[in-house]
Design a protein around this motif. Structure first.
Motif, PDB file in Angstrom:
ATOM      1  N   ASN A   1       1.031  -1.223   0.137  1.00 48.29           N
ATOM      2  CA  ASN A   1      -0.156   0.080   0.042  1.00 48.29           C
ATOM      3  C   ASN A   1       0.777   1.309  -0.079  1.00 48.29           C
ATOM      4  O   ASN A   1       2.067   1.306   0.151  1.00 48.29           O
ATOM      5  N   GLN A   2       0.245   2.429  -0.317  1.00 47.51           N
ATOM      6  CA  GLN A   2       0.841   3.653  -0.247  1.00 47.51           C
ATOM      7  C   GLN A   2       1.969   3.717  -1.238  1.00 47.51           C
ATOM      8  O   GLN A   2       2.932   4.455  -1.122  1.00 47.51           O
ATOM      9  N   MET A   3       1.610   3.167  -2.445  1.00 42.03           N
ATOM     10  CA  MET A   3       2.223   3.226  -3.656  1.00 42.03           C
ATOM     11  C   MET A   3       2.535   4.744  -4.313  1.00 42.03           C
ATOM     12  O   MET A   3       3.747   4.951  -4.939  1.00 42.03           O
ATOM     13  N   ASP A   4       1.615   5.336  -3.618  1.00 39.92           N
ATOM     14  CA  ASP A   4       1.796   6.897  -4.234  1.00 39.92           C
ATOM     15  C   ASP A   4       2.561   7.836  -3.523  1.00 39.92           C
ATOM     16  O   ASP A   4       2.801   8.936  -3.555  1.00 39.92           O
ATOM     17  N   LYS A   5       3.149   7.294  -2.152  1.00 37.17           N
ATOM     18  CA  LYS A   5       3.791   7.969  -1.346  1.00 37.17           C
ATOM     19  C   LYS A   5       5.296   8.087  -1.605  1.00 37.17           C
ATOM     20  O   LYS A   5       5.830   7.352  -2.423  1.00 37.17           O
ATOM     21  N   GLU A   6       5.642   9.250  -1.272  1.00 36.65           N
ATOM     22  CA  GLU A   6       7.475   9.454  -1.524  1.00 36.65           C
ATOM     23  C   GLU A   6       8.139   8.207  -0.993  1.00 36.65           C
ATOM     24  O   GLU A   6       7.849   7.627  -0.080  1.00 36.65           O
ATOM     25  N   HIS A   7       9.134   7.772  -1.792  1.00 39.74           N
ATOM     26  CA  HIS A   7       9.971   6.589  -1.466  1.00 39.74           C
ATOM     27  C   HIS A   7       9.435   5.325  -1.718  1.00 39.74           C
ATOM     28  O   HIS A   7       9.975   4.498  -1.321  1.00 39.74           O
ATOM     29  N   ALA A   8       8.103   5.256  -2.214  1.00 36.05           N
ATOM     30  CA  ALA A   8       7.485   4.197  -2.365  1.00 36.05           C
ATOM     31  C   ALA A   8       8.551   3.492  -3.323  1.00 36.05           C
ATOM     32  O   ALA A   8       8.965   3.645  -4.422  1.00 36.05           O
ATOM     33  N   ASP A   9       8.745   1.943  -2.953  1.00 37.74           N
ATOM     34  CA  ASP A   9       9.638   1.275  -3.966  1.00 37.74           C
ATOM     35  C   ASP A   9       8.935  -0.111  -3.703  1.00 37.74           C
ATOM     36  O   ASP A   9       9.340  -1.007  -2.700  1.00 37.74           O
ATOM     37  N   PHE A  10       8.256  -0.612  -4.911  1.00 37.47           N
ATOM     38  CA  PHE A  10       7.454  -1.978  -4.834  1.00 37.47           C
ATOM     39  C   PHE A  10       8.478  -2.866  -4.712  1.00 37.47           C
ATOM     40  O   PHE A  10       8.231  -3.688  -4.037  1.00 37.47           O
ATOM     41  N   GLY A  11       9.629  -2.988  -5.479  1.00 38.26           N
ATOM     42  CA  GLY A  11      10.513  -4.076  -5.664  1.00 38.26           C
ATOM     43  C   GLY A  11      11.160  -4.133  -4.229  1.00 38.26           C
ATOM     44  O   GLY A  11      11.426  -5.260  -3.861  1.00 38.26           O
ATOM     45  N   ALA A  12      11.487  -3.186  -3.582  1.00 41.13           N
ATOM     46  CA  ALA A  12      12.182  -3.247  -2.446  1.00 41.13           C
ATOM     47  C   ALA A  12      11.439  -3.724  -1.482  1.00 41.13           C
ATOM     48  O   ALA A  12      11.638  -4.728  -0.541  1.00 41.13           O
TER      49      ALA A  12
ATOM     50  N   PHE B   1      -0.114  -7.488  -4.341  1.00 38.74           N
ATOM     51  CA  PHE B   1      -0.843  -6.455  -5.128  1.00 38.74           C
ATOM     52  C   PHE B   1      -0.371  -5.101  -4.754  1.00 38.74           C
ATOM     53  O   PHE B   1      -0.240  -4.742  -3.439  1.00 38.74           O
ATOM     54  N   ALA B   2      -0.079  -4.211  -5.790  1.00 41.02           N
ATOM     55  CA  ALA B   2       0.306  -2.816  -5.646  1.00 41.02           C
ATOM     56  C   ALA B   2      -0.907  -2.118  -5.756  1.00 41.02           C
ATOM     57  O   ALA B   2      -1.474  -2.087  -6.473  1.00 41.02           O
ATOM     58  N   VAL B   3      -0.950  -1.352  -4.378  1.00 41.54           N
ATOM     59  CA  VAL B   3      -2.052  -0.507  -4.531  1.00 41.54           C
ATOM     60  C   VAL B   3      -1.631   0.925  -3.857  1.00 41.54           C
ATOM     61  O   VAL B   3      -0.803   1.141  -3.067  1.00 41.54           O
ATOM     62  N   SER B   4      -2.774   1.973  -3.943  1.00 44.17           N
ATOM     63  CA  SER B   4      -2.764   3.005  -3.165  1.00 44.17           C
ATOM     64  C   SER B   4      -4.010   3.171  -2.607  1.00 44.17           C
ATOM     65  O   SER B   4      -5.010   3.467  -3.612  1.00 44.17           O
ATOM     66  N   SER B   5      -4.279   3.492  -1.323  1.00 36.96           N
ATOM     67  CA  SER B   5      -5.692   3.458  -0.740  1.00 36.96           C
ATOM     68  C   SER B   5      -5.864   4.907  -0.757  1.00 36.96           C
ATOM     69  O   SER B   5      -7.040   5.631  -0.551  1.00 36.96           O
ATOM     70  N   ASN B   6      -4.822   5.897  -0.982  1.00 35.53           N
ATOM     71  CA  ASN B   6      -5.297   7.403  -1.231  1.00 35.53           C
ATOM     72  C   ASN B   6      -5.876   7.651  -2.390  1.00 35.53           C
ATOM     73  O   ASN B   6      -6.545   8.892  -2.638  1.00 35.53           O
ATOM     74  N   THR B   7      -5.212   7.113  -3.510  1.00 34.65           N
ATOM     75  CA  THR B   7      -5.858   7.284  -4.986  1.00 34.65           C
ATOM     76  C   THR B   7      -6.532   6.298  -5.550  1.00 34.65           C
ATOM     77  O   THR B   7      -7.064   6.718  -6.606  1.00 34.65           O
ATOM     78  N   LEU B   8      -6.857   5.438  -4.988  1.00 34.39           N
ATOM     79  CA  LEU B   8      -7.609   4.173  -5.375  1.00 34.39           C
ATOM     80  C   LEU B   8      -7.205   3.282  -6.449  1.00 34.39           C
ATOM     81  O   LEU B   8      -7.583   2.448  -6.863  1.00 34.39           O
ATOM     82  N   VAL B   9      -5.938   3.690  -6.903  1.00 30.04           N
ATOM     83  CA  VAL B   9      -5.339   2.961  -7.913  1.00 30.04           C
ATOM     84  C   VAL B   9      -5.171   1.414  -7.273  1.00 30.04           C
ATOM     85  O   VAL B   9      -4.270   1.233  -6.344  1.00 30.04           O
ATOM     86  N   GLY B  10      -5.375   0.476  -8.308  1.00 27.26           N
ATOM     87  CA  GLY B  10      -5.090  -0.984  -8.027  1.00 27.26           C
ATOM     88  C   GLY B  10      -5.964  -1.492  -7.108  1.00 27.26           C
ATOM     89  O   GLY B  10      -6.162  -2.773  -6.969  1.00 27.26           O
ATOM     90  N   LEU B  11      -7.005  -0.852  -6.439  1.00 25.40           N
ATOM     91  CA  LEU B  11      -7.686  -1.395  -5.681  1.00 25.40           C
ATOM     92  C   LEU B  11      -9.102  -2.514  -6.167  1.00 25.40           C
ATOM     93  O   LEU B  11      -9.361  -3.463  -5.695  1.00 25.40           O
ATOM     94  N   SER B  12      -9.508  -1.970  -7.470  1.00 25.77           N
ATOM     95  CA  SER B  12     -10.515  -2.864  -8.198  1.00 25.77           C
ATOM     96  C   SER B  12      -9.650  -3.966  -8.461  1.00 25.77           C
ATOM     97  O   SER B  12     -10.324  -5.103  -8.420  1.00 25.77           O
ATOM     98  N   THR B  13      -8.623  -4.108  -9.016  1.00 26.75           N
ATOM     99  CA  THR B  13      -7.732  -5.338  -9.344  1.00 26.75           C
ATOM    100  C   THR B  13      -7.647  -6.094  -7.916  1.00 26.75           C
ATOM    101  O   THR B  13      -7.869  -7.398  -8.222  1.00 26.75           O
TER     102      THR B  13
END
Ligand code: GTP
Ligand code: MG
Length: 700
Positions: free
Chosen positions: A134-145, A254-266
């Protein structure tokens, strides 16, 4: 609301470290699915699951809260749980009743202590898992790490089902690696298919290959096919995903942002398609009754079986009264049904059934196996109880809560507060089985124990805000004890002549030290009739009474033996009372000769903290007279085990917080009593004198 068949229900516990966005995730999923008109925000105090004033004020969840939404004709029950250390024990019951856990990880922080702890809870109940980064929209977000940290800590079988398109402020979409499709999301979270981006295609292919491998590894027949053909056809992959997840052989991410709703429907689609339904669950094991040797009983998650339900949460609602939340394990149930509380052996009439939306109760007429429902105002039912069809009884084991780690003495501020405190605490304890409340028989203090200082502080707030009871919080008094270290033979003689009938009792006794923990022993070695048989127990009683008041600092004296060797009596004046007084006197006469000393409780302490803090933790424990017993790794954390005197641990939480920047937690339990070192004992005795706790000599 309609009743959903078992196969169309998904029960998810939302777990993870504090502040990773669990509550916001639940709120955003509810909004996206249309379960709420308004998009609730943690920062505005408007989410469905952080509804009580304490959660809103602290911006953290303090207990489990339940919500639900409908997605593609399925009912998705979401149990939001706390992530902060002091409230983590509340995540355990949620894992017991959910069929899958959403493990929420912060995209910029990766796996944290709370992730590991809740992951361990899920291991305990063998709950299948999905990872939500979660929080993929946040500064320093790094899905891979973040993904790597989870793979390293937990399992190589974690496979991203979605990979992010863009990160931080550019996080705009996801690639679905199961169906090999790409999506962008609008501001209301609706997905729109787009072309697969060329950038990052290597990674997409690599992770897709990884998925095929993990599916192959989950089943012998598939493995054989995979070896022969070097890959698996499409039709072998999708239908086996759910099975692999249910068997905990695959954990999608799953990669998501609860703040922008991106990825949530998937994510919601993934929950419907892959999260195990309740009826994929193994049978539940219970017993026919609580009696020893009662027959084992099993129940499957099917509507055709007899009704049974397990109560995993109780809410004390100021308006609705007591709300019991339960998972229907087998059968089906209608409103107004009468069922048996098999844990307590009493009938309960259910009244209306509800689905919970945070604090709001939505009426339903009927519920099937697998669903989570709430019922109000049952007579006796509590968290941990089983409700069942009276004709087909079953009792499930209640969930054990960990022993509380920390205790405080609470002192009601006024007489009125003292009168109200028990009833108020009773209600709070119903909601929170991880709390303990007791009265120390030795120090007479009200003791409130919980899993951390913050936990206790929230109880104090609740007492004040909800029940209008004011209390002060003190570290509990240490229950010191006293013992003797030398043998002595003494006489106790009680004689009184004040006109009329006199009083006379006389005994000769030997005091001897006993080993730690042996308590008190009394032996009667009188030959002949120097003291008549019927008076001898009175001598023992007198000595026990006197020992309660201690010899040097007013603490109970323990671990000694008294042998009655001789005595004398008077045929008219002797009675029980006189011999009791003689016993007390013998004790007082012995004090100087038996070299009394103080004993202090020693605790087994277990500190869990990041590895880099262990040096400081050990140094600090040494300065608290602790003896480090061992160290071990638990996930990425270091566990330090030590024995430390209780008196040195009263302020430990705040010290640990400062050493570890609030990333450590500890647990302690009583181990044994040890002598207090001379210098310290001296101070305690002085203190007791100053407080006047040493009993004045009894008047003759
Ligand atoms: N930028 C951003 N912030 C988020 C996101 N999800 C949650 N937050 C913020 O993170 C903070 C913590 O969110 P919560 O939902 O309360 O976190 P939690 O995991 O429920 O915390 P506990 O209940 O205390 O364990 C809040 O300030 C949220 O607004 C996200 O996807 N992006
Ligand atoms: Mg929360």
């Amino acid at each position: 609301m309609k009743a959903y068949p078992t196969s169309q229900i998904r029960n998810l516990a939302v777990i993870g470290h504090g502040h990773t966005g669990k509550t916001q995730l639940v709120s955003s999923l509810l909004y996206l699915a249309g379960a709420t008109q308004r998009w609730g925000k943690v920062d505005e105090g408007t989410t469905v699951t952080d509804y009580d004033e304490d959660s809103i004020a602290r911006k953290m969840s303090l207990n489990q809260a339940i919500a639900h939404c409908e997605w593609r004709e399925h009912k998705v029950n979401l149990i939001d749980t706390p992530g902060f250390a002091a409230f983590l024990p509340h995540a355990r019951p949620a894992l017991r009743v959910s069929d899958c856990a959403l493990v929420v990880v912060h995209a910029a922080k990766g796996v944290e202590v709370g992730t590991e702890k809740t992951w361990a809870y899920a291991n305990e109940f063998i709950t299948p898992r999905m990872l939500v980064i979660n929080q993929m929209d946040k500064e320093h977000a790094d899905f891979g790490a973040a993904l790597d940290s989870a793979r390293q800590t937990f399992s190589r079988a974690i496979v991203p089902f979605t990979l992010p398109i863009g990160q931080e402020a550019n996080f705009k979409g996801v690639v679905d690696i199961v169906h090999m499709k790409a999506y962008e999301f609008d501001e209301r979270g609706r997905a729109k298919e787009i072309d697969m981006p060329a950038a990052g295609r290597d990674l997409v292919d690599k992770e897709r290959e990884r998925l095929v491998e993990v599916i192959a590894e989950s089943d012998d027949a598939l493995m054989e096919k995979y070896f022969e053909e070097g890959t698996l056809p499409e039709e072998d992959i999708v239908p086996n995903i759910s099975k692999a997840i249910a068997a905990s052989r695959l954990c999608p991410a799953f990669a998501v942002s609860s703040n922008t709703l991106v990825g949530l429907s998937t994510l919601l689609d993934g929950i419907i398609d892959y999260a195990p339904a309740p009826d994929t669950h193994a049978e539940e094991h219970g017993k026919a009754s609580l009696d020893d040797g009662a027959e084992p009983v099993t129940r499957g998650y099917h509507a055709e079986e007899p009704f049974s339900a397990y109560v995993f949460r109780t809410v004390a609602d100021p308006f609705a009264g007591r709300i019991n939340v339960m998972k229907v394990i087998s059968g089906r149930v209608k409103s107004d049904a009468t069922v048996q509380n098999t844990t307590r052996g009493s009938a309960e009439r259910l009244g209306a059934l509800h689905s919970m939306q945070g604090k709001q109760l939505d009426k339903i007429d009927e519920a099937s196996a697998g669903d989570i429902i709430a019922v109000v105002k049952l007579k006796e039912t509590q968290t941990g109880d089983t409700l069942a069809d009276k004709a087909a009884p079953v009792v499930y084991d209640p969930i054990e809560y960990p022993e509380p780690a920390i205790s405080f003495a609470i002192e009601p501020k006024s007489r009125q507060d003292e009168e109200k405190i028990s009833a108020a605490l009773h209600k709070i304890l119903e909601e929170d089985p991880s709390l303990h409340f007791s009265r120390d028989p030795q120090t007479k203090e009200f003791i409130l124990s919980g899993s951390g200082q913050l936990h206790i502080e929230t109880v104090v707030e609740k007492l004040r805000n909800r029940y209008h009871v004011e209390v002060a919080l003190h570290p509990p008094k240490v229950p010191y004890k006293e013992t003797i270290t030398a043998r002595a033979e003494v006489q106790g003689r009680h004689k009184k002549q004040t006109g009329g009938r006199g009083q006379f009792g006389d005994c000769k006794v030997v005091f001897e030290p006993l080993a730690r923990g042996e308590g008190f022993k009394f032996e009667d070695k009188i030959f002949g009739g120097s003291v008549p048989q019927q008076f001898r127990p009175a001598i023992e009683k007198g000595i026990i009474e006197a020992a309660q008041g201690g010899a040097i600092a007013g603490y109970p004296l323990v671990d000694f033996k008294v042998t009655l060797v001789d005595g004398s009596y008077h045929s008219v004046d002797s009675d029980e009372h006189s011999f009791r007084a003689a016993g007390r006197k013998a004790f007082r006469n012995a004090i100087e000769k038996v070299k009394p000393t103080l004993l202090e409780p020693i605790m087994n302490v277990e500190v869990v903290a990041p590895v880099e803090c262990s040096g400081d933790i050990m140094g600090d424990l040494n300065s608290r007279r602790g003896r480090v017993q061992g160290m071990e790794m638990r996930g990425k954390s270091q566990v330090v085990k030590a024995q430390v005197p209780m008196s040195e641990m009263l302020d430990y939480q705040s010290k640990l917080n400062s050493i570890t920047a609030a990333r450590g937690s500890y647990h302690m339990e009583f181990s044994h009593y040890d002598p207090v070192p001379g210098q310290i004992a001296h101070k305690i005795v002085e203190q007791a004198r100053a407080e006047g706790r040493i009993r004045a000599e009894e008047e003759e």
